[in-house]
Design a protein around this motif. Structure first.
Motif, short mmCIF file in Angstrom:
data_model
loop_
_atom_site.label_atom_id
_atom_site.label_comp_id
_atom_site.label_asym_id
_atom_site.label_seq_id
_atom_site.Cartn_x
_atom_site.Cartn_y
_atom_site.Cartn_z
N ASN B 43 15.42 32.05 -12.09
CA ASN B 43 16.42 33.05 -12.47
C ASN B 43 17.82 32.51 -12.19
OD1 ASN B 43 14.03 35.16 -11.26
ND2 ASN B 43 14.88 35.49 -13.28
N GLY B 44 18.71 32.77 -13.13
CA GLY B 44 20.10 32.35 -12.94
C GLY B 44 20.33 30.87 -13.21
N GLU B 206 12.80 35.17 -23.59
CA GLU B 206 11.75 35.85 -22.83
C GLU B 206 11.00 36.88 -23.68
OE1 GLU B 206 12.56 36.88 -18.86
OE2 GLU B 206 13.97 35.25 -18.55
N1 LIG Z 1 29.81 36.21 -18.72
C1 LIG Z 1 29.58 35.63 -17.53
N2 LIG Z 1 30.56 35.57 -16.60
C2 LIG Z 1 30.35 34.99 -15.41
N3 LIG Z 1 29.19 34.43 -15.03
C3 LIG Z 1 28.16 34.47 -15.89
C4 LIG Z 1 28.30 35.07 -17.18
N4 LIG Z 1 27.12 34.96 -17.84
C5 LIG Z 1 26.30 34.34 -17.00
N5 LIG Z 1 26.91 34.03 -15.84
C6 LIG Z 1 26.32 33.34 -14.71
O1 LIG Z 1 25.65 32.22 -15.18
C7 LIG Z 1 24.48 31.98 -14.45
C8 LIG Z 1 23.31 31.80 -15.37
O2 LIG Z 1 22.97 33.04 -15.95
P1 LIG Z 1 21.86 33.18 -17.08
O3 LIG Z 1 21.82 34.61 -17.51
O4 LIG Z 1 22.10 32.19 -18.12
O5 LIG Z 1 20.54 32.85 -16.31
P2 LIG Z 1 19.05 32.78 -16.85
O6 LIG Z 1 18.59 31.39 -16.66
O7 LIG Z 1 18.95 33.35 -18.19
O8 LIG Z 1 18.32 33.70 -15.79
P3 LIG Z 1 17.13 34.75 -16.00
O9 LIG Z 1 15.87 34.02 -15.92
O10 LIG Z 1 17.33 35.70 -14.87
O11 LIG Z 1 17.37 35.39 -17.31
C9 LIG Z 1 24.31 33.12 -13.47
O12 LIG Z 1 24.76 32.69 -12.20
C10 LIG Z 1 25.24 34.17 -14.03
O13 LIG Z 1 25.78 34.94 -12.98
#
Ligand SMILES: Nc1ncnc2c1ncn2[C@@H]1O[C@H](COP(=O)(O)OP(=O)(O)OP(=O)(O)O)[C@@H](O)[C@H]1O
Ligand SMILES: [Mg+2]
Lengths: 369, 284
Positions: B43-44, B206
């Motif tokens: 995640n993240g 997902e």
């Molecule tokens: N618009 C934004 N502004 C600031 N930070 C952001 C923004 N969008 C995403 N992030 C940050 O970027 C990082 C990656 O987020 P992302 O949603 O791409 O993760 P993910 O791999 O899709 O996770 P998950 O499996 O939970 O969906 C996170 O730390 C998030 O807080």
């Protein structure tokens, strides 16, 4: 497969609407022409068109504009300027040497010009503002309405707009009555014609709402990010909706001019926009039927049914307290507050007449089984 | 990485920095014609952010995205980012003119997506949701549409929408409000809606989230099926490892915005770095 929608509710709706038009025609031939009913019907039809045009934007596209009065002003002036008979111009434009424009166009052409002029202003405002993602449009349109009101009163434009003096003598609703040689009315059309005008315009809006474009607008309202991901160009579609909405507000302005028989820029205040916004909210945001119904209700209450509150009323020798000039507005505000507080979704929610009919038919069908 | 004419999608040194947060750090990857490629990670890790950079929702801070060999996104650190930039390769593309398209343009080009947090049009029926997806390939304009001069096109679009609903197994639910459907069906509906835009590349964020085990099982063969039927390339983010290992041709693993591994399902499953960062010790 159950792909086909039942056509019956649509047909019933059309029959109902046709019946209303016939009723209006008959009422007009039989009831006294100065009856309050016709005042309400004429103004109601005008407001219905403007309310539906506002709903197209605020209710169906989900972008908030507060420029209705400004676009109506543009429409009303375009109509007046291009239809005042040449012979009358000297007296109307008495301070401006009879004005600059010395030709007239037919009423229908003037109405279309009224719409086009309003749409043109909308296009100009929308160009920079609709690119932004948030609600700057509300502020921009409110500002536009104030500015345009000032500009139209400016003496420098007097040869065209007659400055702060009123425009008059242009064809009004009453001129649609058919008269014989002595000037007596043979067929009354002064209510039916505005009904037809508003009806045709609202029909066009309904057709748009139920087209591929209307679905795209509703998609933008529901979720901008998803709509964009589905290939819908947000700026383009918002601009279209804004221009179409303003076009019909302009036509509505022309109709208001015909209703009032005079036009003066200072009467197109933001209070007018709020009135229309209230009508839309009371009728139901996202319901054309609701906007139309609440327009007539609103106009009937404010112009007719609640009038008695402004005058002294005696029951026998007892003078009913509180009733004096201005009390009507108090009661009116209370009613509106109650509606807004307790019937948040308005009279119709986002349902239309055919929806209600088809639901009723469904539940009846179930009972039969 | 050799030049591959088969590239449908290619990311080159993509970095996405939000203020001081580097969400994606110099990510490069390729997705080839007809492949199913998975993007996995904790995640993240930045997976959704990567999708958002490809689809034009975000403008990456640095890097290039190619679609069928054509650069659809190009950027290098600009303005405040010149100083703030915390990634690498910041001056690689300094000479290149930035390219940015709005998401709708990119969908036009043939990239369609679904959303991790389902984003259906909530006031519309399932059928209408799919029908809206056909709007972008229209030949009509506002006038022909209003006056119903596009009846033929409208009819074809409606048929197409019902067909797609049938393909995703939602023909029965077509007239129901999209948001009234159970989660699993909403995910399928999002796929149908994306297919209506006639993509060549489908991005699934997902797709199995919120589905029950049986639905998840069926989803794998469903994705393969639509891929073959519509001649698609699929790039998907997924946490269900069974599904990922089952249908993916290749997998990219992301952790803290960085790519930590790339390979076939077998390679990834054995990769110690991936096991440490994401997969964990095999239970059972
Ligand atoms: N618009 C934004 N502004 C600031 N930070 C952001 C923004 N969008 C995403 N992030 C940050 O970027 C990082 C990656 O987020 P992302 O949603 O791409 O993760 P993910 O791999 O899709 O996770 P998950 O499996 O939970 O969906 C996170 O730390 C998030 O807080
Ligand atoms: Mg994510």
């Amino acid at each position: 497969m159950n792909q086909k929608k039942s056509k019956t509710p649509m047909i019933i709706t059309l029959v109902l609407v046709a019946a209303i038009y016939v009723a209006v025609f008959i009422a007009e031939q039989t009831l006294p022409a100065n009856s309050m009913l016709f005042t309400v019907l004429k103004k109601g039809a005008t407001y219905a068109l403007v309310a539906v045009s506002m709903n197209l934007l605020n209710g169906f596209t989900g972008i908030f504009s507060l420029g209705q009065a400004g676009f109506m002003l543009v429409g009303a002036y375009m109509y007046g300027i291009f239809t005042i008979p040449i012979a009358q111009r000297a007296s109307v434009y008495q301070y401006f040497d009879g004005g600059m424009i010395q030709f007239t166009v037919p009423v229908i052409v003037a109405m279309i010009l009224a719409g086009l002029a309003a749409a043109f202003f909308a296009f100009l405002i929308g160009l920079p503002v609709l690119r932004l993602k948030s609600d700057y449009l509300a502020i921009a349109t409110l500002g536009f309405a104030e500015i345009i009101r000032a500009i139209f009163q400016w003496n420098g434009l007097g040869p065209i707009t007659n400055g702060s003096n009123m425009l008059r003598s242009f064809p009004s609703f009453n001129d649609f009555n058919i008269r014989d040689g002595q000037g007596n009315v043979t067929v009354y059309l002064s209510t039916l014609i505005p009904f037809l005008m508003a009806g045709v315009c609202i029909l066009l809006i309904v057709l748009l709402i139920n087209s591929s474009y209307g679905r795209a607008l509703k998609a933008i309202r529901d979720d901008e990010v998803a709509a964009e991901a589905m290939g819908i160009n947000l700026a383009h579609h918002k601009r279209l909706a804004f221009c179409v909405s303003s076009f019909f507000a302009g036509v509505g302005g022309a109709m208001l001019a015909m209703y009032q028989t005079t036009v003066q820029a200072k009467s197109f205040t933001s209070a007018m926009t709020y009135e229309i916004l209230l009508i839309v909210v009371i009728g139901g945001i996202g319901s054309v039927t609701g906007s139309v119904l609440s327009s007539f209700l609103f106009v009937a209450c404010s112009e007719w049914w609640l009038r008695f509150l402004d005058e002294k009323q005696m029951i026998g020798t007892f003078e009913v307290p509180l009733l004096r000039n201005g009390f009507r507005l108090v009661v009116f505000s209370v009613i509106i507050m109650i509606v807004v507080l307790f019937f948040r979704r308005g009279i119709m929610g986002d349902k239309e007449l055919p929806d209600l009919l088809s639901r009723r038919m469904k539940s009846e069908g179930r009972r039969k089984k | 990485m050799s030049e591959n004419r088969n590239n449908v999608l290619k990311l080159e040194n993509i970095t996405m920095q939000f203020g001081g947060v580097v969400a994606i750090n110099n990510l490069s990857l390729e997705v080839n014609q007809g492949e199913i490629v998975a993007l996995i990670g904790p995640n993240g890790a930045g997976k959704t952010t990567a999708f958002n950079c490809i689809t034009g929702v975000y403008e990456p801070t640095n890097g290039i995205v190619y679609f069928h060999g054509e650069p659809i996104v190009v950027n290098h650190p600009q303005g405040k980012m010149v100083k703030q930039y915390a990634g690498i390769n910041g001056d690689l593309y300094r000479e290149k003119k930035p390219v940015a398209h709005t998401p709708d343009r990119i969908t036009h080009m043939g990239i369609a997506r679904t959303f991790q947090n389902i984003r259906l049009f909530k006031s519309q029926t399932a059928f209408e949701n799919v029908l809206i997806g056909t709007h972008l390939r229209r030949n009509s304009n506002m006038f022909t549409a209003t006056f119903r001069l596009n009846a033929k096109e409208e009819k074809a679009n409606r048929e197409k929408a019902w067909n797609l609903l049938e393909i995703v197994g939602l023909a029965e639910e077509g007239k129901e409000l999209a948001t009234s459907l159970p989660y699993g069906k909403q995910r399928r509906l999002e796929i149908a809606r994306a297919l209506a835009t006639e993509p060549t590349l489908l991005l699934l964020d997902e797709p199995a989230a919120g589905m029950n085990p049986q639905e998840t099982d069926e989803l794998g063969s469903f994705i393969v099926d639509i891929k073959n039927r519509f001649n698609l390339t699929v790039f998907m983010i997924e946490h269900h490892m069974n599904l990922v290992m089952d249908i993916s041709d290749r997998i990219y693993v992301l952790d803290f915005g960085r790519q930590i591994a790339e390979g076939t399902p077998e390679e990834i499953q054995k990769n110690p770095v991936v096991i440490a960062a994401y997969l964990g010790v095999e239970e059972e």
